[in-house]
Structure formats: structure tokens, C-alpha cells
Design a protein around this motif. Structure first.
Motif, short mmCIF file in Angstrom:
data_model
loop_
_atom_site.label_atom_id
_atom_site.label_comp_id
_atom_site.label_asym_id
_atom_site.label_seq_id
_atom_site.Cartn_x
_atom_site.Cartn_y
_atom_site.Cartn_z
N MET A 1 0.92 -1.06 0.29
CA MET A 1 -0.05 0.13 0.29
C MET A 1 0.81 1.73 0.50
O MET A 1 1.73 1.77 1.00
CB MET A 1 -0.84 -0.10 1.11
CG MET A 1 -2.23 0.86 1.10
SD MET A 1 -2.50 1.49 2.52
CE MET A 1 -4.00 0.21 2.07
N GLU A 294 1.19 0.71 7.31
CA GLU A 294 2.86 -0.12 6.63
C GLU A 294 2.33 -1.96 7.31
O GLU A 294 2.23 -2.77 6.91
CB GLU A 294 3.38 0.03 6.05
CG GLU A 294 4.25 -0.77 5.71
CD GLU A 294 4.05 -0.77 4.41
OE1 GLU A 294 4.89 -1.82 3.80
OE2 GLU A 294 3.05 -0.08 3.50
N ARG A 296 0.14 -2.95 9.30
CA ARG A 296 -1.15 -3.76 9.55
C ARG A 296 -1.75 -4.51 8.18
O ARG A 296 -1.89 -5.18 8.28
CB ARG A 296 -2.23 -2.49 9.62
CG ARG A 296 -2.22 -1.95 11.20
CD ARG A 296 -3.70 -1.47 12.03
NE ARG A 296 -3.53 -1.44 13.17
CZ ARG A 296 -4.54 -0.41 13.37
NH1 ARG A 296 -5.39 -0.23 12.82
NH2 ARG A 296 -4.11 -0.63 15.24
N GLU A 297 -0.26 -3.37 6.76
CA GLU A 297 -1.39 -4.06 5.98
C GLU A 297 0.09 -5.04 5.80
O GLU A 297 -0.80 -6.09 4.59
CB GLU A 297 -0.46 -3.06 4.49
CG GLU A 297 -0.63 -3.19 3.75
CD GLU A 297 -1.96 -4.04 2.73
OE1 GLU A 297 -2.94 -3.80 1.70
OE2 GLU A 297 -2.95 -3.81 3.62
N ARG A 298 1.43 -5.00 5.74
CA ARG A 298 1.81 -6.26 5.91
C ARG A 298 1.40 -7.51 6.82
O ARG A 298 1.88 -8.59 6.35
CB ARG A 298 3.43 -5.96 6.24
CG ARG A 298 4.59 -6.66 6.08
CD ARG A 298 5.91 -6.46 6.45
NE ARG A 298 6.74 -5.08 5.24
CZ ARG A 298 6.45 -4.15 6.78
NH1 ARG A 298 6.30 -4.34 8.00
NH2 ARG A 298 7.01 -2.83 6.32
N ARG A 300 -1.53 -8.01 7.18
CA ARG A 300 -2.96 -8.34 6.69
C ARG A 300 -2.32 -9.53 5.12
O ARG A 300 -2.77 -10.61 4.74
CB ARG A 300 -3.97 -7.08 6.35
CG ARG A 300 -4.93 -7.88 5.04
CD ARG A 300 -5.29 -6.65 4.57
NE ARG A 300 -5.13 -5.94 3.70
CZ ARG A 300 -5.55 -5.86 1.85
NH1 ARG A 300 -6.04 -7.31 2.31
NH2 ARG A 300 -4.63 -5.38 1.75
#
Length: 542
Positions: A1, A294, A296-298, A300
Motif C-alpha cells: 500500500m 504499513e 498492518r498491511e504487511r 494482512r
């Protein structure tokens, strides 16, 4: 993201623009104030330049009038004998010495403070005898005696009249540069001083702030070109060259009050610092938010990747399970028939004595190969079916010894050493005995397979919280990077008679226990296998 980092880049760019704008604003305000102060300095210096000629003319005129007054006084006194006028009368008239002499004679008269000092009297007479007639003389050594003198030559006599030097100084102050520079201060003007290499020529009462010529190299430069600068706090100073009436040059130093600029600049700096603080906090918040997003996106993406991996693995093992069932059905039935036939041959058939040993040896080979094939089918079916973990309360030491009993005998038979950690004999845990034994059998069996005679396998356990770590290390030849990467995949083996299913089964067993499995190896340095499984402690089972 990428959008959090794009947002951070935008915020950083805006913060940098704000910082640049504040710096430009600070410089702009400073330049505006400096232009105002410079114009004020130029206006003051212009007035002073215009007044210098007027002051010089007025001073010359006053000198001329003073000389005329002294000539009249000398003419009046010359008509009388020196003894006819008393000392108090002369002092009351401001006279320090009064001497009279014929045109070619010797001076005599009243000496005032110099009475009884023939040497100084001689110095005064000699200096005034050589001085121009009707001209005020104030050079050394007269200045050192605190007086100035004038000589008048009449038809029948010569007269030397001396007065106190303070009177001449007072006269200069009335119309000289000191009065011009020191009086009538303008609003905002801190000082106006005229200075040359010899020192101060004239100045305002504030000239005690002024630096000396030797300490300030810019003063010599200002004799040629104007210099403008900030000096002591709150003062903006201009150094301007000024030609004097006698042809020499001096530096006119004009200082104006710069405290309004300093107050304004301080206020600007305070606002700028607040802006820097806000910009820094905003950048920090955006950066922290970007890092959190970042992370949290990682996470996820990792979870999605893990779910996808589990899905692929589930489909894979579902395929393996179907294949295993088919293989077991197609292989085990013939294996059972072969095993029963070998047993019947050994029990019911006889051969000649000279062929008995070879007969038994061949039957043993058949039974061994049947057992090997049956073990392979069992591992294959175990690898394909779903794994269920059923824990029971066990003493860790005995469970370890039971799982390695057969392997200990194998190590002795093959001339290899098997070293087992014995620190956990009395520790009770909740553990699946069968799965624990399978992990030990596969790890230690692989390690023994990799050793030559005389090699060593070390088995260590580590129990922390609810995690049991099983470490099996050997001093064998090790694995290269390519083999190590593929070692845990099914059907990969470096052994001539291996199936390549043991480490894949260990990995599945560790995952079923909520743990992990890893291998470390380098060629020539042996291999370390580390299996981690979650176990219940005795407190949990109570």
C-alpha cells in the motif's frame, strides 16, 4: 500500500515549504528594517555633513572675535606697568600669565602658577617668541601647563598674554563638532561620533560604547566606502567617510536604535518555532500512522499469504491422501500375500543342507524388503491423512527414552554415538506420545543415516512456557544451500534408499502442534534440526 507514504511525502513537502517560507519572511523583514535604518543613518549623516561647514565657519569667526578681545585686553594692559596690576586682578580677568618686553628686550611680568619655576617660564617665552604674532597657540607644552597664549607686537613693546585652556575648550564646545554631534538628538538616534586613527574628535554622550580604531578593522575600510552593520544588541551603525575642513578624513559613526527590529524578529522567530513544532508533530504523526498502516498491511498480506499457502497445502494433501489410499490398497494387499508366502516357505518347505543358509538369507531379504515397502506405504498414508493431536500427561524424560530406545540400539550396532539430554526426567507435560515419538524417530533416524561410523548425534530439549524445542544435531557432512532449501519437501532425499517423506512428516506434525520446524546446515559442518511443538504443562492438566 503506497498511499500512506505518498501522504507522508506530501506532508513533508508542505512542511519544507512552510519552513522555507518562514525563512524568507524572516529575511524579508530584516531587509526592510535594515533599509529603514540605513535611510535614517544617511539622513543623520547628511545633516551632519551640512553642519560641518557651518560649524567650522562659526568657530573661525568666534576665534577671530576672541583674538580681538585678547588684543584689546593686551593693549589696555600694555599701557600699564607690570607692577601696576595685581595678581588677583589678573586672575579675575581669566589671565594665567602676563609678560611685557621691549622690542628687543627680555620678557618680565606676572607668571601666576608658574612663579618660581624658571624652566617652564623659559619654555613659554621661547615658544611664544617663535610663534606668529596675534595667533592663538595651544600646542604642547602649553597644553600640558593648562593654558594657551597669544603674542601681540606693539610699536614700543611686545606683550604675551596667557589664559586658562578650559576657556578655549568651552569656546569650541559652544559651536564645534561636539555640540553639533551631541546636541539635539533625533528620535531613535543613539549616538553620533567623529573618529579617526588618533581617537575621538567629537561625539555624543553615548560615545562610551564606541570601539577603538585598533580593535575595529572596518573603521579603516570606512575611510573609503560606507559600512553598515549591526553592532551591540539593539544598535544599527553606519560608518561613513567625512572630509574635515583641514583636508584630513575621519569616520562618522552614527548609531540608531534597532530594538524595534529585534523585537519584531524575535516575535517572528517565536511564530516560526511554533510552526516548526507543529510541522514536526504533523510529520511525526503521519510517519507513525504510515508505519502502523504499513505494518498492518504487511500483516494482512502475510495472513492472506498464509491462508493461501494453507489452502494450497490443504489441496495438496487432499490429493496426496487420495493417492495414498489408492497406493495402500494396491500395494499392501500384494505385500501381505508376499509376506505370508515367505512365512509359509520358511515353515513348510525344506531344502538341502548345503543350500539352507542361502535359502534362509533369501527369505530374510524378502521379509526385509516387504517390511521396508510396508513402512514406506505407512509413511505415505500418514503424510496424506489429517493429523489429530491427542495429549496425555507424560513424564518428559521417560517419553524421550521410549521414543529413542530402538534408535539407541541402532546407533550401538552401527558404531555411532547417540547423546541424549537427561535434564527432564521429572518434568511432567501434556503431550501426544505417538506424535512425539514420530518426530524423534524421523529426526534422529535421518541424523544417524547421515553419519559415518564413529559419528555423533546429540539430542537436546528446551522447555519454556508451553513450547517444547527438540534439537537434533549431528557432525555429518552437512547439506549445501540447494539441498537445504528442498530438504523439507516431500519425496526429496539425498540417501540412496530414502523415501524423502520423513522431514515433510515432521514439518506437518510440528504445524499440527502449533509449532514450527527449521533446518540449519553447511557442507562439512553437520546439520541441526530444530522442531518446536506446543505442549501443556502440569499446571494446565491439574
Amino acid at each position: 500500500m503506497r498511499w500512506p507514504w505518498l501522504l507522508l511525502a506530501v506532508v513533508v513537502a508542505l512542511a519544507a515549504a512552510a519552513v522555507g517560507w518562514t525563512e524568507l519572511e524572516y529575511r524579508r523583514v530584516r531587509r526592510q528594517f535594515e533599509r529603514v535604518f540605513r535611510a535614517q543613518v544617511k539622513a543623520v549623516s547628511r545633516l551632519i555633513w551640512q553642519g560641518v561647514d557651518l560649524a567650522a565657519g562659526a568657530l573661525d569667526e568666534l576665534y577671530l572675535q576672541h583674538e580681538r578681545q585678547l588684543q584689546v585686553l593686551a593693549s589696555l594692559l600694555s599701557a600699564r606697568e607690570p607692577g601696576a596690576v595685581t595678581g588677583p586682578q589678573l586672575q579675575a580677568a581669566g589671565i594665567s600669565a602676563w609678560l611685557v618686553a621691549p622690542p628687543e628686550g627680555r620678557f618680565r611680568g606676572w607668571w601666576g602658577r608658574l612663579a618660581g619655576n624658571p624652566s617652564r617660564q623659559g619654555v613659554v617665552v621661547e615658544l611664544m617668541s617663535r610663534a606668529p604674532e596675534s595667533t592663538i597657540v595651544e600646542d604642547e607644552p602649553l597644553r600640558g601647563l593648562g593654558m594657551y597664549c597669544v603674542r601681540f607686537d606693539f610699536a614700543d613693546r611686545r606683550v604675551i598674554l596667557c589664559r586658562r585652556l578650559e576657556e578655549l575648550v568651552t569656546l569650541r564646545r559652544q559651536v564645534g563638532l561636539g555640540r553639533l554631534l551631541g546636541g539635539g538628538q533625533q528620535s531613535g538616534l543613539r549616538y553620533a561620533v567623529l573618529q579617526d586613527a588618533g581617537g575621538l574628535l567629537a561625539g555624543s554622550p553615548g560615545d562610551r560604547r564606541i570601539s577603538s580604531w585598533s580593535d575595529d578593522p572596518q573603521l579603516a575600510r570606512a575611510l573609503e566606502t560606507p559600512v553598515y552593520r549591526m553592532t551591540s544588541p539593539g544598535i544599527y551603525e553606519g560608518l561613513l567617510p567625512l572630509p574635515l575642513p583641514d583636508g584630513s578624513r575621519a569616520v562618522l559613526r552614527v548609531g540608531v536604535d534597532a530594538s524595534p527590529m529585534q523585537v519584531a524578529l524575535v516575535q517572528i522567530k517565536v511564530r516560526h518555532r511554533l510552526l516548526y513544532l507543529v510541522a514536526g508533530l504533523l510529520v511525526g504523526l503521519v510517519l507513525a500512522g504510515s508505519l502502523v498502516i504499513e505494518r498492518r498491511e504487511r500483516r494482512r498480506l502475510q495472513m492472506l499469504e498464509q491462508l493461501a499457502e494453507r489452502d494450497r497445502e490443504a489441496r495438496h494433501w487432499q490429493t496426496v491422501s487420495g493417492l495414498a489410499q489408492g497406493v495402500a490398497h494396491e500395494v499392501r494387499n500384494p505385500l501381505n500375500s508376499i509376506q505370508m508366502a515367505a512365512q509359509r516357505l520358511q515353515r513348510e518347505f525344506t531344502v538341502d543342507a548345503d543350500e539352507l543358509d542361502e535359502y534362509r538369507q533369501l527369505l530374510g531379504v524378502v521379509r526385509d524388503q516387504v517390511q521396508r515397502l510396508d513402512r514406506v506405504v505407512g509413511e505415505f498414508m500418514e503424510l496424506g491423512r489429517p493429523l489429530n493431536v491427542q495429549r496425555e500427561r507424560l513424564l518428559l524424560g521417560p517419553a524421550l527414552a521410549a521414543g529413542l530406545a530402538t534408535l539407541r540400539l541402532r546407533a550401538e550396532q552401527e558404531g555411532k554415538r547417540l547423546l541424549i539430554d537427561s535434564r527432564w526426567d521429572s518434568r511432567e507435560v501434556l503431550l501426544d506420545r505417538l506424535r512425539f515419538g514420530q518426530i524423534l524417530t524421523n529426526l534422529v533416524g535421518n541424523a544417524l543415516d547421515a553419519l559415518e561410523k564413529g559419528g555423533t548425534v546429540r539430542v537436546d530439549l528446551e522447555l519454556s512456557a508451553s513450547l517444547l524445542t527438540i534439537e537434533v544435531a549431528d557432525d555429518g557432512p552437512g547439506l549445501d544451500a540447494a539441498a537445504l532449501e528442498r530438504a523439507k519437501k516431500p519425496f526429496f532425499t539425498t540417501k540412496a534408499r530414502g523415501t524423502g517423506l520423513g522431514l515433510a512428516l515432521v514439518q506437518r506434525l510440528c504445524q499440527a502442534h502449533g509449532g514450527s520446524f527449521e533446518l540449519r546446515s553447511r557442507p562439512g559442518s553437520g546439520t541441526v534440526a530444530r522442531a518446536r511443538i506446543r505442549v501443556g504443562r502440569e499446571e494446565e492438566g491439574a
